[in-house]
Design an enzyme around this catalytic site. Structure first.
Site, PDB file in Angstrom:
ATOM      1  N   ASP A 349       0.832  -1.191   0.000  1.00 22.06           N
ATOM      2  CA  ASP A 349       0.000   0.000   0.000  1.00 22.06           C
ATOM      3  C   ASP A 349       0.873   1.250   0.000  1.00 22.06           C
ATOM      4  O   ASP A 349       1.862   1.324   0.743  1.00 22.06           O
ATOM      5  CB  ASP A 349      -0.895  -0.024   1.249  1.00 22.06           C
ATOM      6  N   GLU A 386       1.663  -0.408  -5.016  1.00 25.57           N
ATOM      7  CA  GLU A 386       0.805   0.712  -5.345  1.00 25.57           C
ATOM      8  C   GLU A 386       1.782   1.876  -5.514  1.00 25.57           C
ATOM      9  O   GLU A 386       2.275   2.435  -4.529  1.00 25.57           O
ATOM     10  CB  GLU A 386      -0.199   0.986  -4.223  1.00 25.57           C
TER      11      GLU A 386
END
Length: 698
Positions: A349, A386
């Site tokens: 993330d 990401e």
């Protein structure tokens, strides 16, 4: 040694600085904790997970229990299953970044399991004693488990189909019918469904411990909590709410049982990990671990006034990933989940945070990212970034490293715009379908560096993408101001639920268009739980706080939308079957023995793709099959009227239709071997539809 007034139950010895955490041995437990600026460390031992007072307090003698900045002790005869925590003392000048509090009870950063029975977040946000309202770690023997020969599956990423899934939300609905809803065990019961669907990997939203007890706000009488889990409290510990028996320290066993069962079904396990920040938040947040152990080491602090935190994440703080101790924790954590828990990969993330140096500047060769890239224990582990963060760093196409795959946000945006009917995009769409060579090939990368997706957990569901023009986040209690405003969506003529049969039919066709395009694209496809049965969040594009029916998988939809489920199942089966759909290298112009190139682009007429046509909404391409694979012809019409497409002629071959998204089920997609012969030299595509033809010997 100092202890409580009662006679100590266990004697201690010096212990070892490595490994960090609580390590169960046959004759006791070794404890090790890093703190550079601490002046005193206490180990608290508890009889049970809900014991308010420790039965023994071990005070570390710096002369006997500290090696450089590692504090350590061996507690002789202490059994696995013992609950514990720390208290750490040191300087208290927040302006210098020191936030020690000798009365705060702290989690071990390397704890393998924790319990929140007594936890009160508010008590951790103010100075002083919180013994009666704090969490407890549990010492777990990780060697006491029979893997029965299990190991990570090692499937090539180009052959993967990823299914993003929330462990709690997948089975928490009463409609799931599982024995233990919302748990690792509940997910285990649904493995046959995942097998039948045809995915090859589950990507689990965060399963490291987070605070699902904190009430964010109350809306219409309903308490809202952190549902997604993107605020980690403890990186080595499975989330206790996903366990059936966390009180007895079963965290590790229950997660391993899930991994072993998924591997038996041929399904890999990818974990969504959040190393960019922790749940301790900003300067007003709770102190429960890193902040109280060594705030200056673990976080980016503002120079000149270190009581404040740099926030590159949008979540209050930023973890100091490229400090040697932060980097070590990340590497130790990943190795643990691979070697001890047998996971197959990780999705990072806000992964771009890991590229920032200790001063926050993006680095050309960030140590944490390259350590992960080159670590031999992680060499066969999938790593997915990401490739952006909340401070504006956007690294799609140039994320550091070689083998890192990226969530391809440019793929998402281009395909959304194309399917909703935006004109003049066929050139970019072709690039995305062919593996985004414009983004990756220049660095020597390949299609496997692109994880292709239409939707993810944050944003509209796939159904909402074709049912809503605007977000509807009122249920979040933020005045509909949260969540992105531009969703690149189209509601097909009505906002939200409608009784108009024509609109509903068009929405289903659009869902099948998205599915087909995703599964014929080079790269690794990812879908989200419920995409395959039309799951809706009623237009909420930021359901981070909705641990309720709005976010949960509604298992009644499996029966109600069998046509959609069938379409996805067969389409995924086709992708696994045809090698030209899962290439690990870019197209080169190679020609097969029938004279068909590996890829040839067309528009409605052969060889005329219309790259420079600003109004084009149609595209076609032919994939040349090699070996025993057939040639495949794909036609995309996102125009609002029917269009006639010319078909290429291949000597000794006849086209057979396998997919036409405009047709009703079951004619919309045919199982392998049941394709329908096509005798004409042209094919009339209905408005907003996709057709796939396979060439078979005459």
């Amino acid at each position: 040694m100092n202890s409580t007034t009662a006679k100590p139950k266990y004697t201690i010895s010096g212990g070892s600085s490595y490994p960090l955490g609580a390590t169960v041995k046959p004759d006791g437990i070794n404890f090790s904790l890093f703190s550079e600026r601490a002046t005193q460390v206490e180990l608290l031992l508890f009889e049970h997970h809900d014991a308010v007072e420790p039965f023994q307090i071990v005070s570390f003698d710096p002369n006997a229990h500290r090696t450089f900045h590692f504090w350590h002790v061996f507690v002789e005869g202490l059994p696995a299953g013992t609950h514990y925590a720390y208290r750490v003392n040191g300087p208290t000048d927040a302006s210098q970044g020191d936030r020690f509090d000798s009365e705060k009870v702290l989690l071990d950063p390397y704890a393998k399991g924790n319990n929140k029975t007594l936890w009160n977040r508010g008590k951790a946000c103010v100075p002083g004693d919180n013994m009666a309202a704090s969490m407890r770690c549990v010492a777990i023997d990780t060697d006491n488990y029979d893997w029965e020969g299990d190991r990570p599956l090692g499937r090539p990423i180009n052959e993967s189909i990823i299914y993003e899934l929330h462990v709690g939300g997948f089975t928490r609905s009463p409609s799931s019918g599982v024995k233990h809803p919302g748990t690792f065990a509940g997910l285990r019961e649904k493995i046959p469904y995942l097998q039948a669907l045809g995915i090859t990997a589950v990507e689990l939203l965060p399963i490291f411990e987070f605070d699902s007890t904190d009430v964010l706000r109350t809306v219409n009488g309903q308490e809202l909590h952190n549902y997604w889990g993107y605020s980690t409290m403890s990186y080595f510990a499975p989330h206790p709410t996903y366990c059936v028996n966390p009180e007895t320290g079963d965290h590790v066993r229950e997660f391993r049982d899930l991994v072993k069962a998924l591997h038996r079904a041929g399904i890999e396990v990818i974990l969504d990990v959040v190393f960019n920040h922790t749940d301790e938040g900003n300067h007003q947040g709770p102190t429960f671990s890193f902040r109280g152990i060594d705030n200056r080491t673990y976080y980016y602090l503002v120079p000149g006034n270190r009581q404040y935190y740099y926030d590159y994440t949008g979540c209050g703080n930023t973890f100091n990933c490229n400090h040697p101790i932060g980097e070590k924790l990340i590497l130790d954590c990943l190795r643990y989940w691979v070697k001890e828990m047998h996971v197959d990969g990780f999705r990072f993330d806000e992964g771009s945070v890991l590229s920032r140096g200790e001063d926050g500047t993006p680095l050309e060769h960030p140590p944490a990212i390259w350590a992960i890239e080159l670590d031999e224990d992680l060499a066969h582990t999938k790593v997915i970034a990401e490739a952006w963060d909340a401070a504006g760093l956007y690294q799609i196409g140039y994320f550091p490293g070689y083998r890192w795959a990226e969530w391809n946000g440019k793929y998402r945006d281009a395909i959304r715009r194309f399917v909703k009917g935006d004109p003049g995009l066929v050139g970019e769409v072709a690039s995305r379908l062919a593996g985004s060579a414009d983004l990756y090939q220049w660095r020597g990368h390949s299609p496997v560096n692109s994880v292709n997706f239409i939707v993810a957990h944050d944003g509209f569901t796939l159904y909402d993408l074709v049912a809503y023009n605007n977000k509807h986040n009122e249920a979040n209690g933020e005045g509909n101001n949260d969540g992105i405003n531009e969703n690149l969506s189209w509601n097909c003529g009505a906002e939200g639920p409608t009784d108009d049969r024509w609109i509903e039919d068009l929405r289903r066709r659009q869902l099948k268009n998205f599915a087909t395009i995703l599964l014929v694209s080079q790269g690794t496809p990812m879908l989200v739980m419920g995409d395959e049965v039309g799951r809706t969040q009623n237009g909420n594009n930021n359901a981070y706080c909705q641990d309720n029916e709005l976010s949960w998988f509604d298992w009644k939809q499996v029966e109600e939308n069998q046509d959609l489920l069938r379409f996805w199942q067969i389409a995924m089966g086709r992708r696994r079957h045809f090698k030209e759909l899962v290439r690990s290298r870019y197209f080169t112009g190679a020609v097969n023995n029938r004279g068909v190139a590996d890829i040839t682009w067309h528009g409605t007429e052969l060889g005329q793709p219309g790259w420079d046509d600003p109004q084009s909404r149609s595209l076609a391409f032919t994939l040349g099959g090699f070996g025993d694979d057939p040639d495949v012809h794909v036609m995309l019409n996102m125009y609002w009227d029917s269009l006639s497409f010319a078909l290429p002629s291949i000597p000794g071959r006849q086209w057979h239709r396998s997919v036409d998204t405009a047709l009703p089920s079951p004619q919309d997609i045919t199982p392998l071997g049941k394709e329908i012969p096509i005798t004409d030299s042209r094919y009339l595509l209905t408005a907003r539809s996709v057709v796939i033809l396979d060439a078979k010997p005459v």
